[in-house]
Every structure is written in structure tokens, then in C-alpha cells.
Motif scaffolding. Structure first.
Motif, PDB file in Angstrom:
ATOM      1  N   CYS A 177       0.821  -1.213   0.000  1.00  8.87           N
ATOM      2  CA  CYS A 177       0.000   0.000   0.000  1.00  8.87           C
ATOM      3  C   CYS A 177       0.854   1.262   0.000  1.00  8.87           C
ATOM      4  N   LYS A 201       2.081   1.720  -3.553  1.00  9.87           N
ATOM      5  CA  LYS A 201       0.969   2.086  -4.428  1.00  9.87           C
ATOM      6  C   LYS A 201       0.543   3.542  -4.220  1.00  9.87           C
ATOM      7  N   ASN A 202       0.532   4.000  -2.975  1.00  9.46           N
ATOM      8  CA  ASN A 202       0.007   5.327  -2.668  1.00  9.46           C
ATOM      9  C   ASN A 202       1.062   6.431  -2.590  1.00  9.46           C
TER      10      ASN A 202
END
Length: 112
Positions: free
Chosen positions: A89, A92-93
Motif C-alpha cells: 500500500c 501504491k500510494n
């Protein structure tokens, strides 16, 4: 004159009680500084359920990714602005964005 003064003992005039600003009124908590608060839920974290991540205390059950909720360990977590994330995550972010990233070595241009 009390007995100590007759024997030449001088009493200190220091106050015997120091009031605390702690909302926890138990004697144990006042003596040892109270309990730490979980960074996710805000409840008290005791030693048996305490995990340290990003320099802050967490409950074992609260030590999860802020995006996907996956359970974390010290080796699988990353931190940004006080919040904890799994590595997937986080990438991805907050990872690099734009053209050319994540396509592999075949997309690189070799200059002669």
C-alpha cells in the motif's frame, strides 16, 4: 517545641505532597507515569499487548495497515506522517508515479 527540635534536629519545610496533573488516580499509575495510549484507537496499551511501530505504542490488534487493514510486523511495515502501512500500500500510494516507472528494464533507454 517537639521532641526532634529539643534534640537539635531541624525540619525541612518542603511540602510532602505533590499534586499530579494525571487524570489516572490509581497509585500505581501515578508512581509509574500511567499507561501509554494506542496510536490507532487511543485506549491504554499495557505491556502484554504492546507493539512499538513508527516510534509509538500500538495494540497488537491495531497494528495494521491504514489502507488495507493487513496485519503488520516490524519487517513488513512502513511509516508516513505517523501512520503505518504495509509495503504494498505504501508503494501504491506514495511511491514514484509517472511514465517509465514499473515497466521493467525493457523500457529503459540506453544512450551510446
Amino acid at each position: 517545641m517537639d521532641r526532634g527540635e529539643r534534640l537539635g534536629i531541624k525540619h525541612d519545610n518542603t511540602p510532602s505532597h505533590r499534586p499530579t496533573t494525571s487524570p489516572n488516580t490509581s497509585k500505581f499509575a501515578q508512581k509509574f507515569g500511567g499507561t501509554e495510549k494506542c496510536s490507532r484507537c487511543g485506549d491504554s496499551v499495557y505491556a502484554a499487548e504492546k507493539v512499538i511501530g513508527a516510534g509509538k505504542p500500538w495494540h497488537k490488534n491495531c497494528f495494521r495497515c491504514a489502507k488495507c487493514g493487513k496485519s503488520l510486523e516490524s519487517t513488513t511495515m512502513t511509516e508516513k506522517e505517523g501512520e503505518i502501512y504495509c509495503k504494498g500500500c505504501y508503494a501504491k500510494n506514495f511511491g514514484p508515479k509517472g511514465f517509465g516507472y514499473g515497466q521493467g528494464a525493457g523500457a529503459l533507454v540506453h544512450a551510446q
